[in-house]
Enzyme design. Structure first.
Site, PDB file in Angstrom:
ATOM      1  N   SER A  41      45.822 -39.164  26.529  1.00 23.90           N
ATOM      2  CA  SER A  41      46.036 -37.721  26.551  1.00 23.90           C
ATOM      3  C   SER A  41      46.794 -37.184  25.348  1.00 23.90           C
ATOM      4  CB  SER A  41      46.775 -37.332  27.832  1.00 23.90           C
ATOM      5  OG  SER A  41      48.011 -38.006  27.897  1.00 23.90           O
ATOM      6  N   HIS A  81      41.214 -37.634  31.531  1.00 23.66           N
ATOM      7  CA  HIS A  81      40.763 -36.782  30.420  1.00 23.66           C
ATOM      8  C   HIS A  81      39.349 -37.132  29.960  1.00 23.66           C
ATOM      9  CE1 HIS A  81      44.285 -34.313  29.420  1.00 23.66           C
ATOM     10  NE2 HIS A  81      45.019 -35.341  29.810  1.00 23.66           N
ATOM     11  N   LYS A 114      41.555 -31.399  36.033  1.00 19.20           N
ATOM     12  CA  LYS A 114      41.396 -31.049  34.613  1.00 19.20           C
ATOM     13  C   LYS A 114      40.014 -30.438  34.426  1.00 19.20           C
ATOM     14  CE  LYS A 114      45.156 -33.877  33.088  1.00 19.20           C
ATOM     15  NZ  LYS A 114      45.644 -35.251  33.191  1.00 19.20           N
TER      16      LYS A 114
HETATM   17  C1  LIG Z   1      46.786 -35.625  34.089  1.00 18.07           C
HETATM   18  C2  LIG Z   1      46.682 -37.072  34.388  1.00 18.07           C
HETATM   19  C3  LIG Z   1      46.923 -37.533  35.683  1.00 18.07           C
HETATM   20  C4  LIG Z   1      47.396 -36.619  36.779  1.00 18.07           C
HETATM   21  O1  LIG Z   1      46.364 -35.868  37.322  1.00 18.07           O
HETATM   22  P1  LIG Z   1      46.721 -34.659  38.317  1.00 18.07           P
HETATM   23  O2  LIG Z   1      45.497 -34.420  39.075  1.00 18.07           O
HETATM   24  O3  LIG Z   1      47.134 -33.518  37.451  1.00 18.07           O
HETATM   25  O4  LIG Z   1      47.855 -35.143  39.167  1.00 18.07           O
HETATM   26  C5  LIG Z   1      46.759 -38.881  35.931  1.00 18.07           C
HETATM   27  N1  LIG Z   1      46.380 -39.737  34.956  1.00 18.07           N
HETATM   28  C6  LIG Z   1      46.154 -39.329  33.690  1.00 18.07           C
HETATM   29  C7  LIG Z   1      45.716 -40.313  32.658  1.00 18.07           C
HETATM   30  C8  LIG Z   1      46.299 -37.979  33.362  1.00 18.07           C
HETATM   31  O5  LIG Z   1      46.074 -37.556  32.112  1.00 18.07           O
END
Ligand SMILES: *Cc1c(COP(=O)(O)O)cnc(C)c1O
Length: 395
Positions: A182, A210, A242
């Site tokens: 990320s 992502h 996301k």
């Molecule tokens: C954003 C993210 C999460 C968390 O996801 P949410 O649904 O916002 O709790 C978990 N793992 C990774 C790699 C992320 O980038």
């Protein structure tokens, strides 16, 4: 004498403030879109994870409204008591079909998915080997297990091989990596990681938060991109918060994975199921990405354009391979100053410094979406040129 709450709070806040780490989130005054309003200013939004523009998409809102009308506001209980609605089960089948996996389970967020799956699957005597840049929720999830934990150098199959050859076990071996990282926007070398994992009989666990909705045909994800979607020794987890525009998480893989998690994943067992409107929005999102190929096309055309233009201006985007586009400013103070100046020019993009990223690689992280127009991106680029020159980052 014990510490009072107000002492604790002011000490902690004071030390955060001193180290420059105190956070004040900016407030969006309209829906999260490519153009929105933040803290009283009209801005072009390069800060969201709204890759496909689903956060405020009409097709998703329509199905959310329909499910809200038909199924109500809440699920009413945890899934194992009386909270499993038919729409939850249908949506899980839809995810398994989309991901080409034997089964899928949905949880409340990507964060709790890592806690539920890692905590529910691993036992004492198992071995986990985890990429050093993995997400905080993986690190927290691994804290819930008694498995032996080792960390391999970022995206380095040779270091993975070294650790797997040094630490044998009769238990389960699990190699854990993000699909897309990320902060840098790089893609895990899954072809090589899975090959090394297989040499040692290890299972590969990919957190594709992502990557899902971004990588692979029709956004089926990084595992699909590398051709491992049918593999029983690959587990995919990810977020529905996301690219998919709502909130939630999923785990997909082996046909028996879902049944075990139903029995063992603590967020599934002890936290109320997702509300119907969210399930409706998410199921429409999976339909929409398959119905409308222009979403993925625009996401990637915008990504290529924005990166090429930044490069032309002389910025360093760290060879990111995805819509996550870092722009390096060096010291944290420079990145934060650049973010403030961009905001004054109507560009909303967040600065990141140590300890989120290495000290000399403080940056602004931009996420390009399908919803941005060429005009949006050009306006952002001209603001970047102005701020980059003023701060001496480009000439
Ligand atoms: C954003 C993210 C999460 C968390 O996801 P949410 O649904 O916002 O709790 C978990 N793992 C990774 C790699 C992320 O980038």
């Amino acid at each position: 004498m014990s510490t009072s709450l107000s002492e604790r709070l002011s000490q902690e806040l004071g030390s955060l403030r001193e180290s420059g780490l105190l956070i004040h989130p900016r407030v969006l005054e309209r829906a999260n879109r490519a153009r929105t309003r933040v803290d009283g200013r009209e801005v072009i939004n390069l800060a969201s994870n709204n890759y496909l523009g689903f956060a405020d998409h009409p097709a998703l809102k329509a199905r959310a409204e329909q499910y809200l009308r038909e199924w109500g506001v809440g699920a009413g209980a945890v899934r194992t008591i009386a909270g499993t609605l038919k729409i939850h089960e249908d949506f899980e089948r839809q995810i398994a079909d989309f991901k080409h996996t034997g089964s899928a389970l949905v949880l409340h967020s990507g964060f709790t998915t890592n806690q539920g799956v890692l905590g529910g699957l691993l036992r004492e005597g198992d071995l986990v080997v985890s990429d050093e840049l993995n997400h905080a929720s993986i690190i927290d999830g691994l804290r819930l297990t008694k498995a032996t934990k080792k960390v391999f150098k970022h995206a380095d199959p040779e270091d993975l091989r070294r650790l797997l050859s040094e630490h044998d076990t009769d238990g389960l071996k699990l190699v854990v990596t993000d699909g897309v990282f990320s902060m840098d926007g790089d893609v895990a070398p899954l072809d090589r990681l899975v090959a090394v994992a297989r040499e040692f009989g290890a299972v590969t666990y990919v957190d594709d938060a992502h990557g899902s909705g971004v990588m692979g045909a029709q956004g089926r994800g990084t595992v699909h991109h590398f051709g491992f979607e049918y593999a029983d020794d690959v587990i995919q987890v990810g977020t529905l918060s996301k690219a998919w525009g709502g909130v939630g998480g999923y785990a997909a893989g082996h046909q028996n994975l879902r049944e075990l998690l139903i029995n063992r994943a603590r967020p599934y067992l002890f936290s109320t199921a997702q509300p119907p409107a969210v399930v409706g929005a998410l199921s429409a999102a999976l339909d929409e990405v398959q119905r409308d190929p222009s979403l993925m096309e625009r996401l990637w055309a915008n990504t290529r354009y924005f990166k090429a233009e930044l490069e032309g201006l002389g910025f360093d985007h760290m060879n990111s391979e995805t819509p996550i586009t870092p722009v390096v400013f060096g010291e944290a103070s420079a990145a934060f100053e650049a973010s403030r100046r961009l905001f004054d020019l109507g560009i909303f993009a967040v600065g990141l410094g140590f300890p989120t990223v290495p000290r000399n690689l403080a940056r602004i992280r931009n996420i390009v979406t399908a919803e941005h127009t060429r005009e949006d991106l050009d306006q952002a680029l001209s603001a970047y040129a102005q701020v980059g020159r003023a701060l001496g980052v480009i000439r």
